[in-house]
Design an enzyme around this catalytic site. Structure first.
Site, short mmCIF file in Angstrom:
data_model
loop_
_atom_site.label_atom_id
_atom_site.label_comp_id
_atom_site.label_asym_id
_atom_site.label_seq_id
_atom_site.Cartn_x
_atom_site.Cartn_y
_atom_site.Cartn_z
N ASN A 35 66.99 12.35 32.70
CA ASN A 35 66.35 11.97 31.43
C ASN A 35 65.77 10.56 31.48
O ASN A 35 65.23 10.07 30.49
CB ASN A 35 67.32 12.11 30.25
CG ASN A 35 68.48 11.12 30.31
OD1 ASN A 35 68.56 10.26 31.19
ND2 ASN A 35 69.40 11.25 29.36
N LYS B 172 85.24 10.18 32.46
CA LYS B 172 85.21 10.72 33.82
C LYS B 172 86.47 11.56 34.10
O LYS B 172 86.39 12.61 34.74
CB LYS B 172 85.09 9.59 34.84
CG LYS B 172 83.67 9.06 34.99
CD LYS B 172 82.72 10.12 35.52
CE LYS B 172 81.36 9.58 35.86
NZ LYS B 172 80.43 10.65 36.34
N ILE C 188 80.74 -15.40 37.61
CA ILE C 188 81.88 -14.54 37.94
C ILE C 188 82.76 -14.41 36.71
O ILE C 188 83.19 -15.40 36.12
CB ILE C 188 82.70 -15.14 39.09
CG1 ILE C 188 81.84 -15.25 40.36
CG2 ILE C 188 83.94 -14.32 39.35
CD1 ILE C 188 82.52 -16.01 41.48
N PHE D 23 70.17 5.39 41.08
CA PHE D 23 70.41 4.63 42.32
C PHE D 23 71.01 5.50 43.42
O PHE D 23 70.38 5.74 44.46
CB PHE D 23 71.31 3.44 41.98
CG PHE D 23 71.99 2.80 43.15
CD1 PHE D 23 71.27 2.43 44.27
CD2 PHE D 23 73.36 2.57 43.14
CE1 PHE D 23 71.91 1.83 45.37
CE2 PHE D 23 73.99 1.97 44.21
CZ PHE D 23 73.27 1.62 45.33
N ILE D 24 72.22 6.02 43.21
CA ILE D 24 72.83 6.87 44.24
C ILE D 24 72.08 8.18 44.35
O ILE D 24 71.86 8.71 45.46
CB ILE D 24 74.32 7.11 43.94
CG1 ILE D 24 75.10 5.79 43.96
CG2 ILE D 24 74.92 8.09 44.94
CD1 ILE D 24 76.57 5.91 43.59
N ALA E 12 75.14 10.35 34.49
CA ALA E 12 76.25 9.82 33.69
C ALA E 12 75.85 8.48 33.09
O ALA E 12 74.96 7.79 33.58
CB ALA E 12 77.50 9.63 34.55
N TYR F 90 84.62 4.89 29.57
CA TYR F 90 83.94 5.43 30.75
C TYR F 90 84.94 6.12 31.67
O TYR F 90 84.72 7.28 32.08
CB TYR F 90 83.22 4.30 31.49
CG TYR F 90 82.72 4.69 32.86
CD1 TYR F 90 81.79 5.71 33.02
CD2 TYR F 90 83.18 4.03 34.01
CE1 TYR F 90 81.33 6.08 34.28
CE2 TYR F 90 82.72 4.38 35.26
CZ TYR F 90 81.80 5.40 35.40
OH TYR F 90 81.35 5.75 36.65
N VAL G 295 77.57 -5.61 41.23
CA VAL G 295 77.79 -7.04 41.47
C VAL G 295 77.00 -7.53 42.68
O VAL G 295 76.48 -8.65 42.67
CB VAL G 295 79.30 -7.32 41.63
CG1 VAL G 295 79.89 -6.60 42.83
CG2 VAL G 295 79.56 -8.82 41.72
#
Length: 313
Positions: free
Chosen positions: A32, A150, A205, A11-12, A80, A146, A189
């Site tokens: 990958n 990081k 939510i 995405f980014i 990641a 996660y 979200v």
């Protein structure tokens, strides 16, 4: 300049590649495709300055061959495992991808003396107090594997800066959204809520919905990444990026879905990993880079809504 963008089909990553190509740079994407998709790069793949390689950062043979054949000036390490809940369910996977994979890349960068830009996350921070935003000196907290992975990656990156004088920069973008983000459980979200609204489904939510997020439009994030990569002022630094204001998940849902009867609260799957408040202090990015976000939350949501609606049609 030749840039290696790991996770460039994500995405980014897709938007970072788009920005680099618009600047006339040579770009090599290594992905990958476990989280990314070649479909994200369809509109860019005809560009002669882009090369796409399907490969894994855990494969040292692939990495050494790539660095041997390419004259890489800068590594933008975006690859990641990013799903917090998945990291809790399968911590070994996130450790191998986010820690060992980062180490493999750092070793190649050290040998080639290649600048290393590490994409970290705002999820490494402890929750913000009610009185202020989160700066780069704010306390960190490994509330999930996660976040722990990081932070481990950040420490390795900093060690290569100090021990080997390798030019590095650590980026901590806050919650990023926009076109090409997944709208399934692996997405963010905003994209999930928009897709639910388009399908006239319930927006669920987690918890009471009072948790807040600082939501940054993806093209602003891509600009930040590329500007940080080009700046020597950022070498050895940790730099935040975000909108600078937060919104509760309840208010976000109400912004996207006007029918309150389709907004519901559900039990949190992993409440221990929830961060109750995230809001970015972006003053360092402005001071070092002159970077500020250009897109308001309202405009960003409108653009994302239009993109996802067009995909449905």
């Amino acid at each position: 300049m030749t840039f290696l963008v790991t996770g460039g089909a994500g995405f980014i990553g897709r938007w970072v590649v788009n920005r680099l190509l618009a600047d006339g740079e040579q770009v090599v994407v290594l992905d990958n495709l476990s989280n990314g998709s070649l479909d994200n790069l369809k509109g860019l793949s005809a560009n002669p300055h882009l090369e796409i390689i399907t490969g894994d950062i855990k494969d040292q043979k692939t990495l050494s061959g790539l660095f041997r054949k390419k004259n890489l000036n800068t590594i933008l390490h975006l690859a990641a495992d990013i799903i917090v809940q998945d990291s809790i369910d399968n911590p070994r996977k996130v450790f191998e991808n986010d820690v060992l994979g980062t180490f493999n890349l750092l070793e190649e960068a050290r040998k080639a003396e290649t600048k290393f830009v590490f994409m970290s996350t705002c999820m490494v921070y402890d929750t913000a107090s009610s009185s202020g935003a989160i700066s780069e000196t704010y306390p960190t907290k490994a509330a999930s594997p996660y976040a722990g992975a990081k932070l481990a990656g950040e420490n390795m990156v900093q060690s290569y800066y100090h021990a080997y004088d390798l030019p590095t920069v650590i980026l901590r973008p806050f919650n990023t959204y926009g076109p090409f983000q997944k709208s399934t459980g692996e997405g963010g979200v905003v994209s999930i809520f928009i897709q639910k609204e388009l399908n006239r489904e319930y927006l669920s939510i987690y918890g009471d919905g009072t948790q807040t997020r600082d939501l940054m439009y993806v093209e602003d994030c891509a600009d930040f990444v590329v500007m940080a990569a080009a700046s020597e002022k950022c070498n050895g630094e940790i730099v935040n990026a975000g909108l600078g204001t937060d919104i509760s998940v309840n208010d976000l849902a109400a912004m996207i879905c006007k029918d309150k009867s389709r907004i519901r609260h559900v039990e949190h799957i992993h409440p221990q990993s929830e961060i109750s408040r995230l809001v970015c202090d972006r003053s360092k990015a402005k001071r070092l880079l002159g970077w500020e976000p250009k897109t308001t939350l309202e405009n960003g949501i409108r653009k994302t809504f239009e993109f996802q609606k067009a995909r449905v049609l």
